[in-house]
Design a protein around this motif. Structure first.
Motif, PDB file in Angstrom:
ATOM      1  N   THR A  85       0.813  -1.222   0.000  1.00 13.58           N
ATOM      2  CA  THR A  85       0.000   0.000   0.000  1.00 13.58           C
ATOM      3  C   THR A  85       0.848   1.273   0.000  1.00 13.58           C
ATOM      4  O   THR A  85       0.292   2.371   0.088  1.00 13.58           O
ATOM      5  N   GLY A  86       2.132   1.145  -0.065  1.00 12.34           N
ATOM      6  CA  GLY A  86       2.982   2.289  -0.389  1.00 12.34           C
ATOM      7  C   GLY A  86       3.350   3.237   0.725  1.00 12.34           C
ATOM      8  O   GLY A  86       3.871   4.320   0.458  1.00 12.34           O
ATOM      9  N   ASP A  87       3.106   2.872   1.984  1.00  9.25           N
ATOM     10  CA  ASP A  87       3.421   3.848   3.038  1.00  9.25           C
ATOM     11  C   ASP A  87       4.925   4.097   3.160  1.00  9.25           C
ATOM     12  O   ASP A  87       5.353   5.226   3.412  1.00  9.25           O
ATOM     13  N   PHE A  88       5.745   3.072   2.953  1.00  5.51           N
ATOM     14  CA  PHE A  88       7.196   3.281   2.969  1.00  5.51           C
ATOM     15  C   PHE A  88       7.619   4.128   1.774  1.00  5.51           C
ATOM     16  O   PHE A  88       8.436   5.042   1.901  1.00  5.51           O
ATOM     17  N   SER A  89       7.058   3.826   0.607  1.00  6.62           N
ATOM     18  CA  SER A  89       7.457   4.548  -0.613  1.00  6.62           C
ATOM     19  C   SER A  89       7.197   6.038  -0.471  1.00  6.62           C
ATOM     20  O   SER A  89       8.012   6.862  -0.906  1.00  6.62           O
ATOM     21  N   LEU A  90       6.077   6.389   0.145  1.00  9.15           N
ATOM     22  CA  LEU A  90       5.747   7.804   0.310  1.00  9.15           C
ATOM     23  C   LEU A  90       6.788   8.513   1.177  1.00  9.15           C
ATOM     24  O   LEU A  90       7.209   9.622   0.882  1.00  9.15           O
ATOM     25  N   LYS A  91       7.214   7.842   2.233  1.00  2.00           N
ATOM     26  CA  LYS A  91       8.237   8.432   3.113  1.00  2.00           C
ATOM     27  C   LYS A  91       9.584   8.498   2.398  1.00  2.00           C
ATOM     28  O   LYS A  91      10.297   9.494   2.481  1.00  2.00           O
ATOM     29  N   PHE A  92       9.935   7.397   1.715  1.00  2.13           N
ATOM     30  CA  PHE A  92      11.208   7.374   0.988  1.00  2.13           C
ATOM     31  C   PHE A  92      11.247   8.503  -0.044  1.00  2.13           C
ATOM     32  O   PHE A  92      12.279   9.147  -0.243  1.00  2.13           O
ATOM     33  N   SER A  93      10.121   8.707  -0.690  1.00  2.00           N
ATOM     34  CA  SER A  93      10.032   9.725  -1.736  1.00  2.00           C
ATOM     35  C   SER A  93      10.377  11.106  -1.193  1.00  2.00           C
ATOM     36  O   SER A  93      11.082  11.884  -1.833  1.00  2.00           O
ATOM     37  N   GLU A  94       9.879  11.406   0.015  1.00  5.10           N
ATOM     38  CA  GLU A  94      10.168  12.707   0.637  1.00  5.10           C
ATOM     39  C   GLU A  94      11.666  12.861   0.893  1.00  5.10           C
ATOM     40  O   GLU A  94      12.227  13.932   0.741  1.00  5.10           O
ATOM     41  N   ILE A  95      12.285  11.749   1.297  1.00  6.53           N
ATOM     42  CA  ILE A  95      13.699  11.835   1.693  1.00  6.53           C
ATOM     43  C   ILE A  95      14.616  11.936   0.478  1.00  6.53           C
ATOM     44  O   ILE A  95      15.512  12.769   0.444  1.00  6.53           O
ATOM     45  N   VAL A  96      14.396  11.095  -0.520  1.00  6.99           N
ATOM     46  CA  VAL A  96      15.332  11.085  -1.659  1.00  6.99           C
ATOM     47  C   VAL A  96      15.102  12.283  -2.577  1.00  6.99           C
ATOM     48  O   VAL A  96      16.001  12.656  -3.342  1.00  6.99           O
ATOM     49  N   GLY A  97      13.925  12.885  -2.492  1.00  6.67           N
ATOM     50  CA  GLY A  97      13.665  14.110  -3.244  1.00  6.67           C
ATOM     51  C   GLY A  97      13.586  13.903  -4.744  1.00  6.67           C
ATOM     52  O   GLY A  97      13.651  12.782  -5.241  1.00  6.67           O
ATOM     53  N   PRO A  98      13.484  15.019  -5.472  1.00  6.58           N
ATOM     54  CA  PRO A  98      13.303  14.913  -6.923  1.00  6.58           C
ATOM     55  C   PRO A  98      14.512  14.318  -7.643  1.00  6.58           C
ATOM     56  O   PRO A  98      14.375  13.781  -8.746  1.00  6.58           O
ATOM     57  N   SER A  99      15.677  14.407  -7.020  1.00  5.91           N
ATOM     58  CA  SER A  99      16.867  13.850  -7.689  1.00  5.91           C
ATOM     59  C   SER A  99      16.998  12.351  -7.435  1.00  5.91           C
ATOM     60  O   SER A  99      17.834  11.681  -8.049  1.00  5.91           O
ATOM     61  N   GLY A 100      16.190  11.807  -6.543  1.00  7.95           N
ATOM     62  CA  GLY A 100      16.230  10.376  -6.254  1.00  7.95           C
ATOM     63  C   GLY A 100      15.097   9.628  -6.920  1.00  7.95           C
ATOM     64  O   GLY A 100      14.307  10.211  -7.675  1.00  7.95           O
ATOM     65  N   GLN A 101      15.031   8.337  -6.656  1.00  8.67           N
ATOM     66  CA  GLN A 101      13.964   7.537  -7.254  1.00  8.67           C
ATOM     67  C   GLN A 101      13.555   6.425  -6.300  1.00  8.67           C
ATOM     68  O   GLN A 101      14.401   5.808  -5.643  1.00  8.67           O
ATOM     69  N   VAL A 102      12.253   6.206  -6.241  1.00  7.37           N
ATOM     70  CA  VAL A 102      11.722   5.116  -5.427  1.00  7.37           C
ATOM     71  C   VAL A 102      10.955   4.176  -6.353  1.00  7.37           C
ATOM     72  O   VAL A 102      10.224   4.632  -7.229  1.00  7.37           O
ATOM     73  N   VAL A 103      11.165   2.891  -6.173  1.00  4.52           N
ATOM     74  CA  VAL A 103      10.371   1.923  -6.933  1.00  4.52           C
ATOM     75  C   VAL A 103       9.515   1.146  -5.941  1.00  4.52           C
ATOM     76  O   VAL A 103      10.043   0.465  -5.053  1.00  4.52           O
ATOM     77  N   LEU A 104       8.215   1.319  -6.067  1.00  2.00           N
ATOM     78  CA  LEU A 104       7.281   0.548  -5.243  1.00  2.00           C
ATOM     79  C   LEU A 104       7.003  -0.760  -5.984  1.00  2.00           C
ATOM     80  O   LEU A 104       6.448  -0.747  -7.090  1.00  2.00           O
ATOM     81  N   ALA A 105       7.414  -1.856  -5.385  1.00  2.00           N
ATOM     82  CA  ALA A 105       7.292  -3.139  -6.081  1.00  2.00           C
ATOM     83  C   ALA A 105       6.542  -4.140  -5.213  1.00  2.00           C
ATOM     84  O   ALA A 105       6.729  -4.179  -3.986  1.00  2.00           O
TER      85      ALA A 105
END
Lengths: 262, 208
Positions: A85-105
């Motif tokens: 359900t993506g709760d980790f991905s949402l937090k990771f997204s905030e931390i890595v910012g626009p220059s980072g990338q999160v893959v929800l798998a």
């Protein structure tokens, strides 16, 4: 009151094909994936509500602690495996910012669908990609991710060793794997209390989602999951180094950390 | 377990600070300036540890040290909690960081920049409160706060004036320092003479 109808027989398969455990049952390896898929399809819509009920809200704190241990920085690439359900991905997204990338798998399309909708609703899809993948054979290039996190997912994987090896492959050298999973309580009294409490989960599942079987599987799969030291050894066998674990709430959960060698 | 509890304790603080940063473009700019930097703060008496990570115009607070995480902190500051508090409350410039009670490791320039930014903050708490409790309630709270502040300022002034007047009046009844020194000298001299007289009496007694 009639007993809940079982979707699958409890007996051990008669043929000689390889088996694995599905909760307390022995099932053919090929069948486990389908059965786990059915469980998560059944609970996807109410997954987060049930998490709050079953953990009395403490899962939020444990997840926050896990994110702290991820040591993520801006620009990092993260794989949120079994991210559901993506709760980790949402937090990771905030931390890595626009220059980072999160893959929800996730292997389960129903869970992934809930996660994807949530990410879009929050307007955070810019740096989060969604992928339906099998953890045992990750479809990513070698040395791709700075961090792979699998939270409450490893115990549902049919071949955990294959999954750990696959994760090791996609990690960058020096990258870290975080495994958040239910584990074995280190205190006997807490262990007994927790067992008694977790026996209530199928009842709560029946009342809230109308599905007791899925939560019965959840309880059984937790009890069948390897203990802290066994999982640590499995990570080391998958060529991860500096493996260690942090017990959370006297070992009810454990966060394992391992690194890919340089 | 301690780290988990510390993490729980820091969570609401982190949320409040990030709300504050979000609501103020100036603060966002400051947070952005320190993007991807990591500051460790270790206080003694009471013993506490906080790791502040600046990321994407926000901050994250953690109770896990950079050593445990396997990363390198930009700088770390160790001091007594009171020293750090004094540092924040003092109006002195960054020379206050030279206090020997405050130990800085790593990038001192980074710590200096944070200190300067905190010094230059101009936070108006009533602006922050208004969206939560409404303009009228904020106005009442601000008026009450101003009244209390004015009353405490007046009380402080009147108390210091009263103490000063009392000391001035009382000092007239006291002898001047010169006379007091002369009196103390005479007393010492008298004590010495008494001691000598006692010694002579003892010597005469022993002869008899």
């Amino acid at each position: 009151m009639p007993a809940p109808k079982e979707r699958y027989p409890m007996s051990k398969p008669e043929n000689s094909e390889a088996t694995t455990h599905f909760g307390y049952q022995e099932v053919p390896v090929a069948e486990k994936e389908q059965r786990v898929g059915d469980v998560f399809r059944s609970v996807a819509a109410r997954y987060d509500v049930m998490n709050d009920i079953m953990s009395l809200g403490s899962h939020r704190l444990i997840k926050r602690y896990t994110i702290e241990l991820s040591a993520l920085r801006a620009g990092h690439k993260v794989l949120d495996l079994a991210g559901g359900t993506g709760d980790f991905s949402l937090k990771f997204s905030e931390i890595v910012g626009p220059s980072g990338q999160v893959v929800l798998a996730d292997i389960n399309e129903a869970m992934l669908s809930v996660g994807r909708d949530r990410i879009i609703d929050k307007g955070m899809s810019a740096n989060i990609d969604v992928a339906q993948v099998n953890a045992q054979c990750l479809p990513f290039a070698d040395n791709t991710f700075d961090c792979v996190c699998i939270a409450y997912g490893l115990r549902n994987v049919t071949d955990k060793d294959a999954a750990l090896k696959s994760i090791q492959r996609v990690l960058k050298p020096g990258g870290r794997l975080l495994v958040l999973e239910f584990s074995k309580p280190t205190n006997a009294l807490i262990g007994k209390s927790y067992d008694a409490f977790s026996n209530l989960w199928p009842i709560a599942g029946k009342l809230i989602t109308g599905d007791a079987d899925s939560y019965r599987y959840l309880v059984e799969s937790i009890r069948m999951h390897p203990d802290q030291d066994t999982l640590k050894q499995m990570m080391e066998d998958a060529d991860l180094i500096n493996c260690k674990y942090h017990n959370v709430m006297s070992g009810i959960c454990a966060i394992h950390i391992g690194f890919k060698p340089h | 377990m301690n780290q988990l509890l510390a993490s729980a304790a820091l969570w609401p603080i982190e949320i409040a600070l990030n709300q504050l940063i979000k609501s103020d473009p100036h603060l966002q700019g400051i947070a952005q300036k320190f993007n991807d930097q990591l500051l460790e703060i270790h206080t003694t008496a009471p013993n506490a540890f906080i790791c502040v990570h600046f990321a994407n115009s926000a901050i994250r607070l953690s109770a896990i040290s950079s050593g445990d995480l396997g990363v390198t902190a930009t700088a770390s500051v160790s001091a007594k909690a009171t020293s750090l508090l004094n540092l924040l409350l003092t109006t002195a410039d960054s020379a206050a960081l030279s206090n020997p009670e405050i130990e800085i490791r790593g990038d001192a320039q980074f710590v200096h920049s944070i200190f300067q930014s905190l010094k230059n903050l101009d936070l108006r708490w009533d602006d922050l409160l208004a969206p939560w409790i409404g303009d009228h309630s904020t106005h009442l709270a601000k008026s009450s706060s101003d009244s209390i502040r004015q009353w405490s300022r007046q009380s402080k002034t009147s108390v210091s004036v009263a103490v000063s007047d009392y000391l001035t009046e009382e000092s007239r009844l006291l002898p001047p320092r010169g006379r007091l020194d002369q009196f103390n000298g005479a007393m010492d001299d008298l004590k010495l003479r008494i001691d000598r007289a006692k010694a002579r009496i003892e010597r005469l007694n022993s002869r008899l």
